[in-house]
Scaffold this motif. Structure first.
Motif, PDB file in Angstrom:
ATOM      1  N   ASN A   1       4.560  73.081  42.388  1.00 47.98           N
ATOM      2  CA  ASN A   1       5.062  73.947  41.329  1.00 47.98           C
ATOM      3  C   ASN A   1       6.451  74.465  41.676  1.00 47.98           C
ATOM      4  N   GLN A   2       7.384  74.261  40.753  1.00 46.16           N
ATOM      5  CA  GLN A   2       8.728  74.817  40.907  1.00 46.16           C
ATOM      6  C   GLN A   2       9.157  75.558  39.650  1.00 46.16           C
TER       7      GLN A   2
ATOM      8  N   GLY B   1      -0.639  74.151  34.782  1.00 42.93           N
ATOM      9  CA  GLY B   1      -1.406  75.373  34.973  1.00 42.93           C
ATOM     10  C   GLY B   1      -2.895  75.130  35.001  1.00 42.93           C
ATOM     11  N   GLY B   2      -3.652  76.205  34.785  1.00 41.26           N
ATOM     12  CA  GLY B   2      -5.103  76.109  34.768  1.00 41.26           C
ATOM     13  C   GLY B   2      -5.757  76.950  35.843  1.00 41.26           C
ATOM     14  N   LEU B   3      -6.961  77.392  35.537  1.00 39.33           N
ATOM     15  CA  LEU B   3      -7.773  78.142  36.494  1.00 39.33           C
ATOM     16  C   LEU B   3      -8.897  77.225  36.961  1.00 39.33           C
TER      17      LEU B   3
ATOM     18  N   SER C   1      -9.949  75.394  33.468  1.00 37.94           N
ATOM     19  CA  SER C   1      -9.833  76.011  32.145  1.00 37.94           C
ATOM     20  C   SER C   1      -8.474  76.680  32.023  1.00 37.94           C
ATOM     21  N   ASN C   2      -8.144  77.086  30.794  1.00 39.94           N
ATOM     22  CA  ASN C   2      -6.901  77.817  30.515  1.00 39.94           C
ATOM     23  C   ASN C   2      -5.664  77.062  30.999  1.00 39.94           C
ATOM     24  N   TYR C   3      -5.658  75.764  30.783  1.00 47.90           N
ATOM     25  CA  TYR C   3      -4.546  74.907  31.187  1.00 47.90           C
ATOM     26  C   TYR C   3      -3.883  74.370  29.920  1.00 47.90           C
ATOM     27  N   TRP C   4      -2.842  73.555  30.104  1.00 43.29           N
ATOM     28  CA  TRP C   4      -2.156  72.902  28.989  1.00 43.29           C
ATOM     29  C   TRP C   4      -2.107  71.409  29.258  1.00 43.29           C
ATOM     30  N   LEU C   5      -2.458  70.602  28.248  1.00 48.55           N
ATOM     31  CA  LEU C   5      -2.445  69.153  28.355  1.00 48.55           C
ATOM     32  C   LEU C   5      -1.387  68.593  27.403  1.00 48.55           C
TER      33      LEU C   5
ATOM     34  N   TRP D   1      -9.310  79.537  41.667  1.00 47.82           N
ATOM     35  CA  TRP D   1      -7.939  79.555  42.153  1.00 47.82           C
ATOM     36  C   TRP D   1      -7.019  78.981  41.087  1.00 47.82           C
ATOM     37  N   GLU D   2      -5.792  79.479  41.047  1.00 44.76           N
ATOM     38  CA  GLU D   2      -4.831  79.098  40.021  1.00 44.76           C
ATOM     39  C   GLU D   2      -4.115  77.807  40.409  1.00 44.76           C
TER      40      GLU D   2
END
Length: 297
Positions: free
Chosen positions: A219-220, A188-190, A173-177, A199-200
């Motif tokens: 991730n950078q 992102g996303g939880l 959840s709370n991610y971007w597509l 976990w993030e």
């Protein structure tokens, strides 16, 4: 107050709207929102900006009231608003368990219709999932639990599972597509695993729609991916605007992920240090009256 077809000049958007949603369709900028009224409930309004003339025109208003948890999409030349809405003036907080409503605006006829996408989402889960719904390559895609799905608005309720994101978690959840060419990208996303621990996600997840193969990149991103405020695709780059950490510089920060090199880079900061919604061609509309920049700026 001048009614439909009235035009408003000087290139300034100043209609006192909240919960603003904006989209570019066929070269016009469309803005929808709830207009404040002294001592009365806010009412839904719609406006169209013609860049060639520099004028705004009021258009047919959405038939339902809505709050900020609504997604605005372009689909085959039409506009979709997807979220929890109500045709009454009651507080939207009373509709926490209602199913998501989808309404479609046809710019050619300037009419709205209600469509039933039968998304497996209620308002209780809306904030977790509605940001993932995107229109890409004449299809709608969204994430639910740990899978990416597509839905066809022209066949009510037709949903197809496209791919499983990962067997390592049961929900994200709370991610971007985002969609770019034959790729879908999750930032992102939880993530939730069996038993309820979270976990993030700090990785960039890329799905090839042709082969259904995943590419996972470390991730950078210079600033937090999980807390980004808005994002958009331009060419082969995904631009992210701001993040929710305190400080005006954080809110105005622009970074981008280059899909041709799979690297993150920092761009210039926004001119306006206030939260914004990104729409195609780099136009931004915030809660404050601002000048609309030229598409090339």
């Amino acid at each position: 107050s001048s009614g439909i077809n009235a035009e408003y000049g000087d290139n300034t958007f100043n209609f006192n709207l909240v919960s603003t949603k904006s989209i570019i369709v066929q070269g016009f900028l469309y803005v929808f929102g709830m207009q404040k009224q002294p001592g009365k409930p806010a009412i839904a309004r719609g406006y169209r900006f013609n860049q060639s003339t520099g004028y705004w025109r009021e258009i047919t208003a959405p038939p339902h009231s809505f709050n900020n948890n609504v997604k605005c999409l372009q689909y085959k030349g039409t506009i979709l608003l997807i979220g929890v809405m109500t045709s009454s003036s009651s507080a939207l907080s009373q509709f926490q368990q209602e199913a998501v409503t989808s309404i479609q605006y046809d710019p050619a006829s300037e009419t709205w219709q209600v469509i039933d996408l039968k998304l497996p989402i209620t308002n209780y889960l809306l904030q977790r999932y509605v940001s993932s719904i995107i229109s890409h390559n004449d299809s709608l895609y969204y994430v639910h639990k740990n899978s990416i799905n597509s839905v066809n608005p022209e066949v009510e309720g037709r949903r197809v599972k496209v791919a499983t994101i990962s067997n390592m978690f049961t929900d994200i959840s709370n991610y971007w597509l985002f969609g770019c060419g034959e790729k879908l990208i999750i930032l992102g996303g939880l993530c939730t695993v069996t038993g309820g621990s979270n976990w993030e996600n700090r990785e960039v997840l890329i799905l090839n729609l042709e082969t259904k193969a995943w590419t996972v990149l470390p991730n950078q991103k210079p600033s937090p991916m999980y807390e980004m405020l808005s994002g958009m695709v331009l060419g082969d780059k995904i631009y992210t605007v701001g993040h929710s950490s305190t400080g005006a510089d954080n809110i105005a920060k622009i970074e981008y992920f280059d899909l041709s090199t799979n690297t993150w880079k920092k761009s210039t900061n926004l001119k306006y240090e206030s939260p914004v919604n990104c729409v195609e061609y780099g136009l931004t509309i915030g809660e404050l009256p601002i000048k609309v920049p030229n598409c090339g700026e």
